[in-house]
Design a protein around this motif. Structure first.
Motif, PDB file in Angstrom:
ATOM      1  N   ILE A 134       0.843  -1.191   0.082  1.00  0.00           N
ATOM      2  CA  ILE A 134      -0.195  -0.047  -0.153  1.00  0.00           C
ATOM      3  C   ILE A 134       0.791   1.208   0.052  1.00  0.00           C
ATOM      4  O   ILE A 134       0.602   2.275  -0.613  1.00  0.00           O
ATOM      5  N   SER A 135       1.869   1.393   0.767  1.00  0.00           N
ATOM      6  CA  SER A 135       2.784   2.380   0.709  1.00  0.00           C
ATOM      7  C   SER A 135       3.352   2.686  -0.348  1.00  0.00           C
ATOM      8  O   SER A 135       3.697   3.933  -0.824  1.00  0.00           O
ATOM      9  N   LYS A 136       4.054   1.790  -1.203  1.00  0.00           N
ATOM     10  CA  LYS A 136       4.681   1.959  -2.223  1.00  0.00           C
ATOM     11  C   LYS A 136       4.035   2.505  -3.479  1.00  0.00           C
ATOM     12  O   LYS A 136       4.085   3.548  -4.227  1.00  0.00           O
ATOM     13  N   LEU A 137       2.409   1.729  -3.606  1.00  0.00           N
ATOM     14  CA  LEU A 137       1.745   2.360  -4.354  1.00  0.00           C
ATOM     15  C   LEU A 137       1.029   3.690  -4.402  1.00  0.00           C
ATOM     16  O   LEU A 137       0.811   4.411  -5.190  1.00  0.00           O
ATOM     17  N   ALA A 138       0.972   3.850  -2.906  1.00  0.00           N
ATOM     18  CA  ALA A 138       0.212   5.242  -2.652  1.00  0.00           C
ATOM     19  C   ALA A 138       1.725   6.336  -2.846  1.00  0.00           C
ATOM     20  O   ALA A 138       0.988   7.447  -3.488  1.00  0.00           O
ATOM     21  N   ASN A 139       2.606   6.133  -2.792  1.00  0.00           N
ATOM     22  CA  ASN A 139       3.824   6.803  -3.149  1.00  0.00           C
ATOM     23  C   ASN A 139       3.830   7.105  -4.569  1.00  0.00           C
ATOM     24  O   ASN A 139       4.296   8.082  -4.894  1.00  0.00           O
ATOM     25  N   LYS A 140       3.470   6.267  -5.388  1.00  0.00           N
ATOM     26  CA  LYS A 140       3.272   6.393  -6.758  1.00  0.00           C
ATOM     27  C   LYS A 140       1.984   7.344  -7.195  1.00  0.00           C
ATOM     28  O   LYS A 140       1.727   7.407  -8.536  1.00  0.00           O
ATOM     29  N   GLY A 141       1.370   7.766  -6.399  1.00  0.00           N
ATOM     30  CA  GLY A 141      -0.089   8.509  -6.615  1.00  0.00           C
ATOM     31  C   GLY A 141      -1.245   7.516  -6.663  1.00  0.00           C
ATOM     32  O   GLY A 141      -2.159   8.301  -6.929  1.00  0.00           O
ATOM     33  N   TYR A 142      -1.460   6.433  -6.395  1.00  0.00           N
ATOM     34  CA  TYR A 142      -2.539   5.889  -6.461  1.00  0.00           C
ATOM     35  C   TYR A 142      -3.501   6.021  -5.273  1.00  0.00           C
ATOM     36  O   TYR A 142      -2.906   6.273  -3.988  1.00  0.00           O
ATOM     37  N   ASN A 143      -4.618   5.983  -5.361  1.00  0.00           N
ATOM     38  CA  ASN A 143      -5.652   6.031  -4.148  1.00  0.00           C
ATOM     39  C   ASN A 143      -5.654   4.931  -3.377  1.00  0.00           C
ATOM     40  O   ASN A 143      -5.728   3.903  -3.739  1.00  0.00           O
ATOM     41  N   ILE A 147      -6.550   0.957  -3.783  1.00  0.00           N
ATOM     42  CA  ILE A 147      -5.408  -0.070  -3.527  1.00  0.00           C
ATOM     43  C   ILE A 147      -5.787  -1.271  -2.704  1.00  0.00           C
ATOM     44  O   ILE A 147      -5.971  -2.306  -3.041  1.00  0.00           O
ATOM     45  N   LYS A 148      -6.556  -0.921  -1.659  1.00  0.00           N
ATOM     46  CA  LYS A 148      -6.970  -1.840  -0.635  1.00  0.00           C
ATOM     47  C   LYS A 148      -8.355  -2.679  -1.256  1.00  0.00           C
ATOM     48  O   LYS A 148      -8.352  -3.947  -1.000  1.00  0.00           O
ATOM     49  N   LYS A 149      -8.948  -1.931  -2.014  1.00  0.00           N
ATOM     50  CA  LYS A 149     -10.208  -2.944  -2.770  1.00  0.00           C
ATOM     51  C   LYS A 149      -9.560  -3.946  -3.725  1.00  0.00           C
ATOM     52  O   LYS A 149     -10.257  -5.176  -3.497  1.00  0.00           O
ATOM     53  N   ILE A 150      -8.427  -3.561  -4.514  1.00  0.00           N
ATOM     54  CA  ILE A 150      -8.096  -4.507  -5.285  1.00  0.00           C
ATOM     55  C   ILE A 150      -7.401  -5.536  -4.550  1.00  0.00           C
ATOM     56  O   ILE A 150      -7.351  -6.817  -4.960  1.00  0.00           O
ATOM     57  N   LEU A 151      -6.489  -5.317  -3.648  1.00  0.00           N
ATOM     58  CA  LEU A 151      -5.865  -5.973  -2.774  1.00  0.00           C
ATOM     59  C   LEU A 151      -6.893  -7.096  -1.971  1.00  0.00           C
ATOM     60  O   LEU A 151      -6.551  -8.274  -1.909  1.00  0.00           O
TER      61      LEU A 151
END
Length: 160
Positions: A134-143, A147-151
């Motif tokens: 989650i941290s890595k993807l949030a740093n890339k600008g994703y909501n 992210i949590k929904k797809i995970l």
């Protein structure tokens, strides 16, 4: 300097001819700022540069072509892609106005697809490190909620 002064006096070296020649080369390749930097690097007088800038029109189709080619194989969040395209066009010397006009014509609608690609890549890399993904993807600008929904669909949750 003496030789150059002599050639300028005799009309062999005219800044206007030099500017017009390179203006034709630059107008379909670079923006106004890049052309101005080029002229400054060639020690053209600021007066001649100012006159040249008055009638230098940026080619919006060229900027759009650069942006489209740049985006061709890029994945990332829409926010991240927009920032990268803006920076790319700025480096090519295009003005903010031209860049914003180009950005309005581009479509940035593949965020969910690119998020799925990124998530599957990070799941392989970080196995069950839910918070790290989650941290890595949030740093890339994703909501974060996306992210949590797809995970969750992938069978990962904070409890794992």
């Amino acid at each position: 300097n003496l030789i150059i002064s002599f050639f300028k006096q005799e009309g062999f070296l005219k800044e206007s001819d030099f500017i017009n020649y390179y203006k034709e080369l630059y107008k379909d390749k670079k923006g106004k700022a890049a052309f101005k930097r080029f002229l400054e690097s060639k020690k053209i007088s600021s007066y001649s540069i100012d006159i040249a800038m008055l009638d230098y029109n940026e080619n919006q189709e060229t900027a759009l072509r650069y942006a489209t080619l740049y985006l061709k194989n890029k994945v990332g969040s829409n926010r991240q892609l927009k920032l990268k395209v803006f920076a790319h066009l700025k480096n090519k010397g295009f003005s903010d106005k031209t860049i914003n006009e180009v950005m309005d014509t581009l479509s940035f609608d593949n965020e969910e697809n690119s998020l799925n690609i990124e998530i599957s890549k990070y799941i392989k890399r970080y196995k069950n490190e839910y918070n790290k993904i989650i941290s890595k993807l949030a740093n890339k600008g994703y909501n974060v909620n996306d992210i949590k929904k797809i995970l969750k669909k992938e069978g990962m949750s904070n409890e794992n």
